[in-house]
Write a protein that holds these residues in place. Structure first.
Motif, PDB file in Angstrom:
ATOM      1  N   THR A 478       0.861  -1.177   0.000  1.00 37.54           N
ATOM      2  CA  THR A 478       0.000   0.000   0.000  1.00 37.54           C
ATOM      3  C   THR A 478       0.894   1.223   0.000  1.00 37.54           C
ATOM      4  OG1 THR A 478      -0.065   0.161   2.397  1.00 37.54           O
ATOM      5  CG2 THR A 478      -1.736  -1.217   1.375  1.00 37.54           C
ATOM      6  N   LEU A 481       0.255   8.281  -3.046  1.00 34.53           N
ATOM      7  CA  LEU A 481       0.909   8.854  -4.225  1.00 34.53           C
ATOM      8  C   LEU A 481       1.596  10.160  -3.822  1.00 34.53           C
ATOM      9  CD1 LEU A 481       1.296   8.483  -7.288  1.00 34.53           C
ATOM     10  CD2 LEU A 481      -0.691   9.969  -7.598  1.00 34.53           C
ATOM     11  N   HIS A 569     -14.347   8.421  -9.248  1.00 37.40           N
ATOM     12  CA  HIS A 569     -12.927   8.322  -8.908  1.00 37.40           C
ATOM     13  C   HIS A 569     -12.438   9.701  -8.502  1.00 37.40           C
ATOM     14  CE1 HIS A 569     -12.579   4.182 -10.324  1.00 37.40           C
ATOM     15  NE2 HIS A 569     -13.331   4.536 -11.367  1.00 37.40           N
ATOM     16  N   LEU A 571      -9.469  12.041  -5.745  1.00 39.28           N
ATOM     17  CA  LEU A 571      -8.292  12.094  -4.882  1.00 39.28           C
ATOM     18  C   LEU A 571      -8.738  12.401  -3.449  1.00 39.28           C
ATOM     19  CD1 LEU A 571      -5.969  14.302  -7.141  1.00 39.28           C
ATOM     20  CD2 LEU A 571      -6.197  11.804  -7.136  1.00 39.28           C
ATOM     21  N   TRP A 582      -7.276   2.924   4.173  1.00 37.41           N
ATOM     22  CA  TRP A 582      -6.811   2.858   2.779  1.00 37.41           C
ATOM     23  C   TRP A 582      -7.628   1.847   1.978  1.00 37.41           C
ATOM     24  CZ3 TRP A 582      -4.611  -0.988  -0.249  1.00 37.41           C
ATOM     25  CH2 TRP A 582      -4.015  -0.555  -1.447  1.00 37.41           C
ATOM     26  N   ARG A 586      -9.978   2.904  -1.114  1.00 35.10           N
ATOM     27  CA  ARG A 586      -9.628   2.402  -2.454  1.00 35.10           C
ATOM     28  C   ARG A 586     -10.811   1.687  -3.091  1.00 35.10           C
ATOM     29  NH1 ARG A 586      -4.946   1.700  -5.167  1.00 35.10           N
ATOM     30  NH2 ARG A 586      -4.806   0.000  -6.678  1.00 35.10           N
ATOM     31  N   GLN A 591      -8.037   7.760  -4.375  1.00 34.71           N
ATOM     32  CA  GLN A 591      -6.586   7.653  -4.544  1.00 34.71           C
ATOM     33  C   GLN A 591      -5.933   8.536  -3.475  1.00 34.71           C
ATOM     34  OE1 GLN A 591      -4.154   6.023  -6.771  1.00 34.71           O
ATOM     35  NE2 GLN A 591      -3.025   6.866  -5.031  1.00 34.71           N
ATOM     36  N   VAL A 657      -7.543  10.183 -13.400  1.00 30.90           N
ATOM     37  CA  VAL A 657      -7.973  10.849 -12.178  1.00 30.90           C
ATOM     38  C   VAL A 657      -9.480  10.637 -12.020  1.00 30.90           C
ATOM     39  CG1 VAL A 657      -8.100  13.024 -10.945  1.00 30.90           C
ATOM     40  CG2 VAL A 657      -6.146  12.542 -12.423  1.00 30.90           C
TER      41      VAL A 657
END
Length: 657
Positions: A478, A481, A569, A571, A582, A586, A591, A657
């Motif tokens: 894991t 980013l 999707h 961030l 996490w 996810r 993300q 993204v």
């Protein structure tokens, strides 16, 4: 041949009977089938067999002489004590003496159990207790309350004590190979009880209890019998160890306490005045508590002679001597083996550490006032002393003088009933083992269940803890980013902010010619609109929640994404990511983003920047944001880089993204 003589019959002679075979045939349908000679032979053989059987039974009943077998060896008793004050060693010596009186051939070993349990246990139970008794009694009281009144910590402490002490105790027991074990220290008793209950120890174990109350470690369901000095303790012990687990025994103390001693003889032996008041002040074997305050209050009694017993505390003895220098009515004593005479000679006892001394005073008919150390087990004993009317308790110096006055008003007669109780040794030798070890399947099931609960707890903790996420991230399973590979000369800038701060921070960033992303906690639709107005972007920032906060990740992210107008999707950032957080994020399309370079907090200087990095600004107010944006602008100019929102950085690098 022998002449047959016929004479007149005598009283008692058998007159004889005529046996008629013909009548037997007619009336009974019986006829003789065995010749007379054969019948006699069979009768003789039967008699011989009976005689042989009788002889065998007699021979079996006789124990042959010879060497005694292994079972005839003298009984071996192991008594385990602890050198913490005198409250455990004195009962151990007394019980040993009782066994010798009951059985002169018995072999008795009295040992200190603390060294056997290991250096760590010794430091915790002895050195730690001595330090806290003297310097931080409030901490000792807090520790006692946690371990005695709160079931989870009591269970944990017993488990830890057993885990650390069982190997050493088992080695000690195997070395002595005893027939029975007696413990006079609760720390040893708790471990023996666990071992006995789980079938690890087959030797019968007994506990000699000298405290009045607070008996969770003195008593244990795995101990065969508990011997108490106060009958008032029966209810508490049976609540812990079960019905029938208690016997009231003769106090395990010096024999002098169990013998009559007049006040005049005791005072003469201690060189005390025959008339007048005598007050004893005691701090136990360690000399703990406010002995100076108690001595001062005792000396305020007119014409009273005061005995101050400081135990093995030489520093206390010097302080008392210096504080009351020149006081002719004060006699300062160290550790003494003449407590029987001290209590017989005294009109009252002011004592700080409860324990066996209180019972010894009751036996002598000396009224007791507990004062000077109301912490831990002493506090529990004080409540019991008051509840059962066994002694007075003075919790402050102001309560001490009235308590002394009440104690001196009338002195009770010595109580000889304790001396008439059967001894601990006599009760043990006449008892059968009570404990039946738990079935092996139950022990194994408990171990499996405990291991399962521990594994589950560690798993839940790991799902929550950020260190676990960092550890897993190091192996690539894991990760957040923090940078991308991009041909463009740009970095992504992320500013941590609340929804209310977005408008002001967006204006400030625009003034520096920067386009940024806002990682927003407490997001609102207004915050998203303010970010878009300045051509910036906003995405959620999850909090570093509590133990189970990660289970709410899906719901929190969906609500926050909806407020910010994000698609499937998106961030997000996190104040303290965990594995559970996490995984849930996810699965919901999130993300995780984090700064490769973080400005704020402990960092005051910006390092050299590289294209594709995420730069995170952790501003606590508008002024700190101004300073950080100034540094960032200068760093970007030096590296010839542009600042863009993180989402644009990912799109320019070809990532979805």
């Amino acid at each position: 041949g022998t002449e047959i003589v016929f004479a007149p019959a005598r009283p008692g002679d058998f007159g004889g009977k005529v046996v008629s075979s013909e009548r037997a045939r007619v009336e009974l349908s019986w006829t003789a089938g065995t010749p007379f000679g054969e019948g006699v032979r069979r009768y003789v053989q039967w008699r011989q067999r009976q005689a042989a059987l009788d002889a065998a039974r007699v021979e079996a009943a006789v124990i042959p002489a010879g060497e005694p077998d292994a079972e005839a060896r003298p009984r071996h008793v192991l008594i385990i004590s602890a050198d913490i004050g005198e409250g455990h060693d004195l009962p151990a010596r007394a019980v040993a003496r009782e066994f010798v009186q009951e059985d002169p051939d018995v072999q008795v070993s009295v040992v200190n159990g603390l060294p056997a349990m290991g250096g760590f246990v010794t430091k915790v139970l002895r050195e730690n207790s001595a330090f806290m008794f003297r310097w931080v009694p409030w901490l000792f009281d807090l520790q006692y309350r946690m371990f005695m009144h709160f079931a989870p910590t009591r269970w944990l402490s017993r488990r830890l004590l057993t885990a650390f002490g069982k190997r050493g105790l088992m080695r000690l027991i195997r070395a002595h190979n005893p027939d029975l074990i007696v413990s006079t220290y609760p720390g040893v008793t708790a471990v023996l009880g666990e071992l006995r209950r789980r079938g690890r120890l087959c030797v019968p174990c007994y506990s000699s209890i000298t405290d009045l109350a607070g008996l969770y470690f003195w008593a244990h369901p795995g101990i065969d019998l508990h011997f108490i000095t106060h009958p008032e303790s029966t209810e508490e012990v049976e609540r812990i160890a079960g019905p029938g687990s208690v016997r009231w025994a003769k106090p395990p103390t010096s024999p002098s306490f169990l013998q009559d001693r007049s006040r005049a003889e005791a005072r003469r032996s201690l060189s005390l005045p025959a008339d007048g008041t005598v007050i004893a002040v005691s701090g136990g074997g360690w000399g703990v508590g406010d002995l100076i305050g108690a001595t001062r209050a005792a000396l305020e009694v007119q014409d009273a002679t005061v005995l101050c017993l400081c135990g093995r505390n030489d520093d206390l003895r010097r302080r008392v001597t210096q504080r009351f220098a020149g006081e002719t009515r004060l006699k300062v004593m160290g550790f003494t083996d003449r407590m029987g005479d001290v209590l017989a000679a005294s009109d009252t006892l002011i004592h700080s550490s409860a324990g066996l001394t209180v019972l010894e005073a009751i036996i002598r008919g000396c009224p007791v006032i507990s004062y000077g150390f109301g912490y831990g087990h002493v506090s529990a004993s004080n409540h019991a002393l008051e509840r059962f009317g066994l002694a007075q308790v003075a919790r402050t110096a102001g309560e001490l003088a009235p308590a002394i006055e009440r104690a001196l008003a009338s002195r009770p007669e010595p109580d000889g009933s304790f001396a008439r109780r059967p001894s601990t040794a006599a009760l043990i030798l006449g008892a059968d083992p009570r404990v039946r070890p738990l079935p092996a399947w139950r022990v194994r099931a408990t171990r499996v269940a405990t291991a399962g609960v521990a594994t589950l707890a560690v798993g839940v903790w790991s799902m929550t803890a950020s260190w676990a996420f960092s550890l897993v991230s190091a192996f690539g399973a894991t990760h957040a980013l923090t940078h991308v590979n991009t041909p463009a000369h740009e970095v992504g800038v992320m500013i941590d902010a609340s929804g209310r701060e977005v408008s002001n921070l967006a204006q400030l960033a625009s003034a520096y010619g920067l386009q940024v992303s806002f990682a927003v906690y407490q997001p609102t639709k207004t915050a998203a609109a303010n970010a878009r107005q300045w051509h910036d972007e906003a995405f959620p920032r999850l909090p570093d929640g509590g133990l189970l906060e990660w289970t709410r990740t899906k719901g929190d992210l969906r609500r926050m994404a909806h407020e910010l107008g994000l698609r499937r999707h998106f961030l997000y950032a996190s104040s303290g990511p965990g594995i559970g957080q996490w995984l849930f994020a996810r699965s919901d399309g999130g993300q995780l983003i984090a700064g490769a370079v973080r400005l704020g907090g402990d960092r005051v200087r910006l390092p050299h920047l590289h294209a594709g990095e995420v730069i995170e600004l952790q501003a606590t107010n508008l002024y700190s944001a101004y300073m950080q944006l100034s540094q960032l602008t200068a760093g970007l100019q030096r590296a010839h880089l542009d600042a863009v929102p993180v989402g644009r950085l990912l799109r320019d690098s070809g990532l979805p993204v």
